[in-house]
Design an enzyme around this catalytic site. Sequence first.
Site, short mmCIF file in Angstrom:
data_model
loop_
_atom_site.label_atom_id
_atom_site.label_comp_id
_atom_site.label_asym_id
_atom_site.label_seq_id
_atom_site.Cartn_x
_atom_site.Cartn_y
_atom_site.Cartn_z
N GLY A 654 0.83 -1.20 0.00
CA GLY A 654 0.00 0.00 0.00
C GLY A 654 0.86 1.24 0.00
O GLY A 654 1.75 1.40 -0.82
N ASP A 655 0.58 2.15 0.94
CA ASP A 655 1.36 3.37 1.04
C ASP A 655 2.26 3.34 2.28
O ASP A 655 2.58 4.37 2.85
CB ASP A 655 0.44 4.60 1.08
CG ASP A 655 -0.54 4.55 2.27
OD1 ASP A 655 -0.70 3.46 2.86
OD2 ASP A 655 -1.13 5.59 2.59
N GLU A 656 2.68 2.15 2.66
CA GLU A 656 3.49 1.97 3.87
C GLU A 656 4.90 1.52 3.49
O GLU A 656 5.09 0.62 2.67
CB GLU A 656 2.84 0.93 4.78
CG GLU A 656 3.37 0.97 6.21
CD GLU A 656 2.53 0.13 7.15
OE1 GLU A 656 2.14 0.64 8.22
OE2 GLU A 656 2.27 -1.04 6.81
#
Length: 742
Positions: A654-656
Amino acid sequence: MTSPVSSRRTIRTVYQPIVDLRDGALVAVEALSRGEPGPQESPQELFASARASGTLIELDEGCLQAALHGAGRSPGPVTLFVNIEAVTLSALSPRRLAELADLVAEHVRVVVEVTERDLLEKAAELVRGVQAVRDLGWGVALDDAGAEPKGLALMPFLRPDVIKLDLALVRGHTTLQAAAVVNAVRAEAERSGAVLLAEGIENEAHLERALAMGARLGQGWMFGRPGPLPSVGMSALPVAPSPADRGARPGARARTPYDLLTATSPAQRATVPLVASMTRQLERQALLLDEQTVVLANFQTAAAMTPATRRRYESLASLSALTAVTGAGMPDEPAPGVHGTALESGDPLTDQWVITVVGPHFAAALVARDVATGAGDETLRAHGRVAHSTRRLDYVLTYDRQRVLDVAGLVLERVRAVPRAVPARPPAGSSQTQRAVGVPPTVLPDLLLRAISTASNGIVIADASLPDLPLVYVNAAFLRLTGYSSDEVLGRNCRFLQGPATDPTQVQPLRRRLLAGRDVHTVLRNYRRDGSAFWNELHISPVTNAAGDITHYIGNQLDVSSRVERERRTTYQAHHDELTALPNRAHILDHLRLELRRARRSGGSVAVVVLDLDQFKQINDQFGHAAGDRALSWAARRLRSAVRAGDLLGRLGGDEFLLVLGGLPPTTSPPGSPGPAPSADETLRRVREHLHAALDRPLALTDVTVRLSASSGAALFPRDAAGVAELIAHADAAMYLDKSGG
């Protein structure tokens, strides 16, 4: 201090601090020479001018004298490092050195730095000069270790008390060549007790690298620039005594290698063929070692340098740092690149057969002497009329490093300096190479030649009896593979296929294995005639005659570019995220496990930082997933630009993102504790600041400009958690606390 050196030059001395990296204490200074303000103020210009005018030794002596005078004015104890060129030290007489020693005040300890450059030109004289320095009670440092890797070959003979790592090692990228230098230096330091000193430390990254290489001392602008001599506050520098000062070894003062080895080991009796085969095995072992190897041999007579022997020693000289031979009637250059020395009449070494090989991680020596079998044998033997079947030798073979060095030292002290001239290689197509073109029918019968000529793989044959291993046969498939014509390749070494992307760390071992008579199988990046690159799978085998001598090499070549690129692409995709090109979740977690294992062994700590982009879902919802992908890629590039060398940033999903910081100091040290390196907490704080600052930039998306931000959380091993999952969970919880404003 200012001192006149000659009617043309005046120098002044400045001093740069040398500190103990464990606590930052000042332990020594290095004297640095400068010219008077003007064109020759810089040391480079000063010494370049002296070399050009032939007054380098005069200038070097003057700099040494000025440094000693200046240090003597200090009110307290001083450990003074002074540079001296290898050529100067080898030229100074013991009397002149004693005169310089009289200038040294009682409270000054002198450590002479011998630069690694040009060490091999006058190896024996330099070793004697270093011993003369030791006899004065001065220490010895090897300067710029790594600047010229071949120069490290004399390190075991010089026995330096301090080894100074060249600043390029501290500031440069990690390479196999740098690793080879560091490994050799660490091995010598472990054996001898020498202290490692890192030069050119200007920032924390340089300091970390120096500590990782095992440096205990350091100098550079981080600790102080050159200036006046510090008047107070200098601690004593403990420099380990050299091996020669730790007690005499049995046989170490023997006059000859045979006397030395037989003082502690009984000799074995053997025929000449057996001793010769053992000698050739040591020569072959030397071919497989690296360029920091020294080969020293003694032949009872120059007549023993047969054409086959000369070819072997030419190969050794081309791959070693120094290959030197002595013997009765030995010419100055018995083979291209080989240092030769004719022994004086009556030298006891003329009766002995000696071969020594000394590398950073290998040492061996074989010494033999004829067994007297009757009156008149010596005269017959001198004329080569004693049959191998009746001639007997008593020999000793040893792999004990210190005994090998003692033997090698007895040979080296007899080696005279000989200017090394690089033999001119005849161009392709010259009369010398033309004689090589064409394979004798006895080597390739007609049927075999026709079979090879129609093979689908490229096949070449090189002549091992000629210098540079010229090609004497190539088949049609090789010409199609490379785009050359036969006239363009016959008579040339196959290295013409190499280019900018050819890996030298693969080429050099390949050449060594060939000269040692080993088969070779490797894949190299080669180039066609039109400049296009391809991956070349090579199978090379030596061809021997009835006597066991290598006469030719046969090479089988195949273009495997498609296979290599497919394997590289598959490997890359298995370890990297396709969108951001960062390491993927599996790769970053494997790296974290590795860093934890290292930290458990070393007692250090490891940090992880979890970052999550703030309100990233709104970008996807407002501008679409394509815009979201561009934002993720941009964020990955920005974050990666802020990561320290040696740390690893990956995408968890994801955005991690996850960042792993290894090699941190122990977390048991309280924040703010004194020491040259920042604490783990301080390093972690700075890294997080850099990561957040990297994202604080405008990002253009379609018709709008946005700014990204991230929330982050960190955890430290072993303080916060002991395992991979627990560390990430701890950092993840801290990240959500940061996101919520806690």
